[in-house]
Design a protein around this motif. Structure first.
Motif, short mmCIF file in Angstrom:
data_model
loop_
_atom_site.label_atom_id
_atom_site.label_comp_id
_atom_site.label_asym_id
_atom_site.label_seq_id
_atom_site.Cartn_x
_atom_site.Cartn_y
_atom_site.Cartn_z
N UNK A 107 -2.61 -2.46 -2.74
CA UNK A 107 -1.56 -3.33 -3.35
C UNK A 107 -0.02 -2.17 -3.93
N UNK A 108 -0.83 -1.75 -4.43
CA UNK A 108 0.43 -0.46 -4.84
C UNK A 108 1.18 0.21 -4.45
N UNK A 109 0.91 0.34 -2.61
CA UNK A 109 1.09 1.15 -2.06
C UNK A 109 1.19 0.19 -0.53
N UNK A 110 2.18 1.22 0.46
CA UNK A 110 2.31 1.05 1.86
C UNK A 110 2.04 1.89 2.46
N UNK A 111 1.39 1.60 3.21
CA UNK A 111 1.59 2.95 4.56
C UNK A 111 2.41 2.95 5.78
N UNK A 128 3.05 12.70 7.12
CA UNK A 128 2.71 12.15 6.71
C UNK A 128 2.83 10.91 5.22
N UNK A 129 4.05 10.04 5.43
CA UNK A 129 4.72 9.52 4.14
C UNK A 129 4.30 7.97 3.55
N UNK A 130 3.50 8.06 2.20
CA UNK A 130 3.32 7.00 1.89
C UNK A 130 4.48 5.85 1.01
N UNK A 131 4.40 4.72 0.82
CA UNK A 131 5.54 4.23 -0.26
C UNK A 131 4.59 4.19 -1.80
N UNK A 132 5.14 4.20 -2.59
CA UNK A 132 4.22 3.74 -3.61
C UNK A 132 4.77 2.14 -4.11
N UNK A 133 4.60 1.72 -5.53
CA UNK A 133 5.76 0.78 -5.69
C UNK A 133 4.68 0.29 -6.66
N UNK A 134 5.46 1.72 -7.65
CA UNK A 134 5.41 1.78 -9.80
C UNK A 134 5.17 0.94 -9.86
N UNK A 135 6.02 -0.23 -9.53
CA UNK A 135 6.60 -0.92 -10.45
C UNK A 135 5.57 -2.04 -10.70
N UNK A 136 4.73 -2.46 -9.61
CA UNK A 136 3.35 -2.92 -10.31
C UNK A 136 1.87 -2.08 -10.60
N UNK A 137 2.46 -0.92 -11.18
CA UNK A 137 1.11 -0.13 -11.66
C UNK A 137 0.32 -0.58 -12.79
#
Length: 287
Positions: A107-111, A128-137
């Motif tokens: 849930x904390x990243x988007x492939x 291959x770029x993975x988008x992290x969602x640090x504000x949800x960590x």
């Protein structure tokens, strides 16, 4: 004479073997027809099961984590090479069996929309770029992503660098420059120090671990350092460098990650001086 003939025969045999080896198609051919496919990672040490790459994450809406793939060979790929990647949570567990670092929850990243990276003919690298969602960590935890090469349409998957650990320490949003107001409730043994408080200082706090920042000194009265640990519920844990300080109890604490203001009232005892209460309010002024 026989001795000479024996040496001569050995030389001929060695040359024959070398010529034979040169005729084989090696994995490092100049034309790249059978290169090694590998993740671009630092050299793996013998103390870890996988190579580890550390990327410090900034707390923002989206933080991009590039996973670089390399194809060995002087001239690059002989054709478009399709490399399939996958997330490997089990690799993180193997890397940190104690649980000190855990796999980043999905849930904390988007492939990317596709798990296939294409390295075009004649080229050597893909991303291959993975988008992290640090504000949800959960900033009190240490995270990592395990990534592996599942398959490749050409070449040979590396034995040492087919799986990698991407360690993701977070730069605490609490790290930075502050103005702090310090006050003390001091024992009679230090009554002469009361004239210096409350006081206001400009200080720096630095990240020490998940959800932890450190300030120099203890209330500008004792040498050493103070660690501030920010809990998800807004409360704060306090730790001091001095083992002489006992019975540490945070009586009041509050933190707001939106305003970056925090405060606490903490009591403790010192065997040489008596009982203390430290009261601090921090207001962030810059990075």
């Amino acid at each position: 004479m026989k001795k000479y003939i024996t040496y001569y025969g050995a030389i001929v045999l060695t040359l024959t073997l070398l010529i034979s080896c040169l005729k084989e198609e090696g994995i490092f051919q100049d034309n790249g027809s059978s290169g090694i496919v590998e993740l671009v990672l630092p050299a793996r040490s013998t103390s870890t099961p996988y190579a580890v790459k550390t990327t410090t994450v900034i707390v923002e809406d989206v933080f991009e984590l590039p996973i670089e793939i390399n194809y060995t060979g002087v001239n690059g790929t002989p054709e478009d090479v399709r490399i399939t990647l996958s997330i490997d949570d089990a690799a993180v567990s193997k890397y940190a069996p104690s649980g000190s670092t855990i796999a980043l929850p999905s849930a904390y990243y988007e492939l990317p929309s596709s798990d296939v990276v294409v390295i075009p003919k004649g080229q050597k690298q893909g991303v291959y770029t993975i988008k992290l969602k640090p504000k949800t960590f959960d900033l009190t935890k240490a995270y990592a992503l395990g990534v592996k090469i599942a398959s490749t349409s050409a070449g040979i998957v590396s034995g040492n660098y087919s799986t990698g650990i991407y360690y993701l320490p977070v730069k605490s949003p609490w790290e930075g420059k502050y103005n702090v107001t310090i006050d003390w409730e001091l024992p009679e043994s230090l009554a002469s120090e009361r004239q210096y408080f409350p006081e206001s200082l400009d200080v720096n706090l630095s990240t020490q671990g998940p959800g932890i920042v450190r300030g120099t000194y203890i209330g500008d009265l004792f040498s050493g350092w103070t660690n501030y640990k920010f809990n998800p519920d807004g409360s704060i844990g306090i730790a001091f460098s001095s083992a002489s300080m006992t019975n540490i109890s945070v009586q009041e604490s509050n933190s707001n990650v939106n305003t970056l203001i925090f405060s606490h009232k903490t009591s403790f005892s010192h065997p040489s001086y008596g009982d203390f209460v430290l009261i601090e309010t921090y207001v962030k002024t810059g990075d």
